[in-house]
Motif scaffolding. Structure first.
Motif, PDB file in Angstrom:
ATOM      1  N   HIS A 297       0.688  -1.326   0.095  1.00  0.00           N
ATOM      2  CA  HIS A 297      -0.033   0.215   0.094  1.00  0.00           C
ATOM      3  C   HIS A 297       0.972   1.387  -0.075  1.00  0.00           C
ATOM      4  O   HIS A 297       1.986   1.221   0.587  1.00  0.00           O
ATOM      5  N   HIS A 298       0.446   2.161  -0.511  1.00  0.00           N
ATOM      6  CA  HIS A 298       1.366   3.535  -0.678  1.00  0.00           C
ATOM      7  C   HIS A 298       0.419   4.893  -0.884  1.00  0.00           C
ATOM      8  O   HIS A 298      -0.461   4.690  -1.591  1.00  0.00           O
ATOM      9  N   ALA A 299       0.951   5.555  -0.358  1.00  0.00           N
ATOM     10  CA  ALA A 299       0.484   7.069  -0.396  1.00  0.00           C
ATOM     11  C   ALA A 299       1.533   8.039  -1.156  1.00  0.00           C
ATOM     12  O   ALA A 299       2.294   8.324  -0.664  1.00  0.00           O
ATOM     13  N   ASP A 304      -1.088  12.630  -8.290  1.00  0.00           N
ATOM     14  CA  ASP A 304      -2.202  11.660  -8.828  1.00  0.00           C
ATOM     15  C   ASP A 304      -1.666  10.711  -9.817  1.00  0.00           C
ATOM     16  O   ASP A 304      -0.833  10.907 -10.873  1.00  0.00           O
ATOM     17  N   GLU A 305      -2.117   9.384  -9.607  1.00  0.00           N
ATOM     18  CA  GLU A 305      -1.610   8.384 -10.429  1.00  0.00           C
ATOM     19  C   GLU A 305      -2.725   7.918 -11.335  1.00  0.00           C
ATOM     20  O   GLU A 305      -3.647   7.411 -10.993  1.00  0.00           O
ATOM     21  N   VAL A 306      -2.225   7.821 -12.565  1.00  0.00           N
ATOM     22  CA  VAL A 306      -3.052   7.098 -13.542  1.00  0.00           C
ATOM     23  C   VAL A 306      -2.280   5.837 -14.114  1.00  0.00           C
ATOM     24  O   VAL A 306      -1.190   5.960 -14.521  1.00  0.00           O
ATOM     25  N   THR A 335      -4.849   6.550  -0.252  1.00  0.00           N
ATOM     26  CA  THR A 335      -3.676   5.532   0.058  1.00  0.00           C
ATOM     27  C   THR A 335      -4.299   4.359  -0.712  1.00  0.00           C
ATOM     28  O   THR A 335      -5.495   3.870  -0.401  1.00  0.00           O
ATOM     29  N   HIS A 336      -3.334   3.567  -1.808  1.00  0.00           N
ATOM     30  CA  HIS A 336      -3.851   2.587  -2.393  1.00  0.00           C
ATOM     31  C   HIS A 336      -3.017   1.364  -2.286  1.00  0.00           C
ATOM     32  O   HIS A 336      -1.709   1.667  -1.960  1.00  0.00           O
ATOM     33  N   GLY A 337      -3.448   0.281  -2.787  1.00  0.00           N
ATOM     34  CA  GLY A 337      -2.360  -0.811  -2.883  1.00  0.00           C
ATOM     35  C   GLY A 337      -3.047  -1.977  -3.791  1.00  0.00           C
ATOM     36  O   GLY A 337      -4.293  -2.047  -4.192  1.00  0.00           O
TER      37      GLY A 337
HETATM   38 FE   LIG Z   1      -0.050   3.457  -7.186  1.00  0.00          FE
END
Ligand SMILES: [Fe+2]
Length: 389
Positions: A297-299, A304-306, A335-337
């Motif tokens: 998981h990362h912040a 912005d990540e596309v 935060t996503h992963g």
């Molecule tokens: Fe990412």
């Protein structure tokens, strides 16, 4: 940023009178970046590249309003739901954008008009099919997996193959180059960078076309204008320099792997104004016996990540429906992963065959109505295991 090239007939000395075969003088054009303090090219035209006979403003139907991603949610955009057809310039559907970049999708089936973008470079990732990029520098054949960089101000035309060409298009407000850490002080790609000069393809010979009263569509900060030129702009008999359109196949990107998960910068391919572009390509998984093979998981607090998913199986996205043709937007503040079950599923895998293009922007992206219409409403909740299918 690419290294020096020379194509066609170029005189031994620059800025001297050059007669062509007929005895008439050639018209020399210096095309340069950053006020002629950066990369440039010298092009030799048969006719004046300034001989415009008409100009008219053109309504830009691609123009859309981008509004804030509010409430803030991650998104899964399904490009397969967009209409197909049109050409690779006016047929673009703009999905995401900010002051630095416009992100569009296009499935082109017909040749475009002659066109140039005066607001910045265009970076086109060819997802399916291919075609020809005809330019004042010559012709470049492109196919699936190619990144194509069209420098700001380059007059060009896209001619898709009979089967069409699907592409992700980044219209950048500025210039696209390679990460400086890949380059020597004089601009050579260093050993250790994931591609080298041999992987770059550029037009190999001039393209000369006859014609009078030739229209060229120009994108400027004021909108679209159609100029009409006295003579065909494809009249260059030779050029040289370090500024020209080129292609780099994602399949020539050599992945860097390690015992444990490598951070995203090892995948970086291009750098632009307030943005980076990375390539995720088939590669062996991390080989530490206890390695967690999908991303932690990362912040990414400043970006912005596309991610555009091009091919393969995307282990980290689980059963969310993300697959080839999908675009995800994971905005700063979220935060996503990996989705549930992804870590366990990857445990016995030795390779990933995923192929994806990532755009990180350092300023917030807005979302268009077209993007909202193709958003998967369930995606934001998929990490909680409540995805309905
Ligand atoms: Fe990412």
């Amino acid at each position: 940023m690419p290294h020096y090239r020379q194509t066609g007939e170029v005189p031994r000395k620059r800025h001297v009178r050059v007669p062509e075969r007929s005895g008439a003088l050639l018209f020399e054009e210096l095309m340069g970046e950053h006020g002629f303090s950066h990369d440039s090219a010298l092009l030799y035209h048969r006719h004046s590249p300034s001989a415009v006979v008409a100009a008219e403003a053109v309504a830009d139907r691609r123009q859309v309003a981008f509004t804030a991603d509010a409430p803030l949610v991650p998104r899964h955009l399904r490009t397969a739901k967009l209409a197909e057809g049109g050409d690779a310039v006016l047929g673009r559907t703009r999905l995401l954008g900010n002051e630095d970049v416009l992100v569009s999708w296009v499935t082109a089936s017909q040749p475009s008009e002659l066109y140039r973008n005066a607001t910045g470079d265009e970076l086109v990732y060819v997802h399916g099919g291919g075609g020809l990029l005809e330019t004042s520098f010559g012709v470049l054949a492109v196919s699936t997996g190619d990144y194509v960089v069209v420098p700001c101000g380059t007059t060009h035309r896209w001619v898709p193959d009979a089967g069409g060409m699907a592409a992700l298009v980044l219209e950048v407000s500025g210039h696209v180059g390679f990460p400086t850490r890949y380059l020597s002080g004089t601009g050579q790609l260093l050993e250790g960078s994931p591609f080298c000069e041999r992987d770059l393809r550029a037009p190999g010979e001039p393209l000369e076309c006859d014609g009078t009263d030739v229209p060229v569509l120009v994108r400027s900060t004021g909108g679209l204008t159609r100029h009409v030129y006295d003579r065909h702009p494809f009249d260059v008999v030779g050029w040289d320099g370090c500024l020209y359109p080129f292609a780099l196949s994602i399949h020539d990107f050599e992945p860097i792997v390690g015992a444990i998960h490598q951070p995203p910068p090892v995948h970086q391919t291009f750098a632009g104004p307030n943005l980076v572009v990375c390539s995720f390509v088939p590669r062996p998984y991390d080989f530490h016996p206890g390695a967690i093979k999908v991303p932690y998981h990362h912040a990414n607090v400043d970006s912005d990540e596309v991610i555009f998913y091009a091919d393969g199986d995307f282990m980290s996205r689980g059963d969310t429906g993300v697959g080839p043709g999908s675009i995800t937007l994971h905005p700063a503040g979220f935060t996503h992963g990996p989705q549930p079950g992804s870590v366990e599923r990857a445990a016995d895998q030795e390779r990933t065959e995923e192929l994806a293009v990532m755009l990180d922007t350092f300023r917030r992206l807005g979302v268009s109505d077209a993007a909202r219409e193709i958003s998967d409403d369930d995606y934001p909740w998929s990490w909680a295991g409540r995805h309905s299918g």
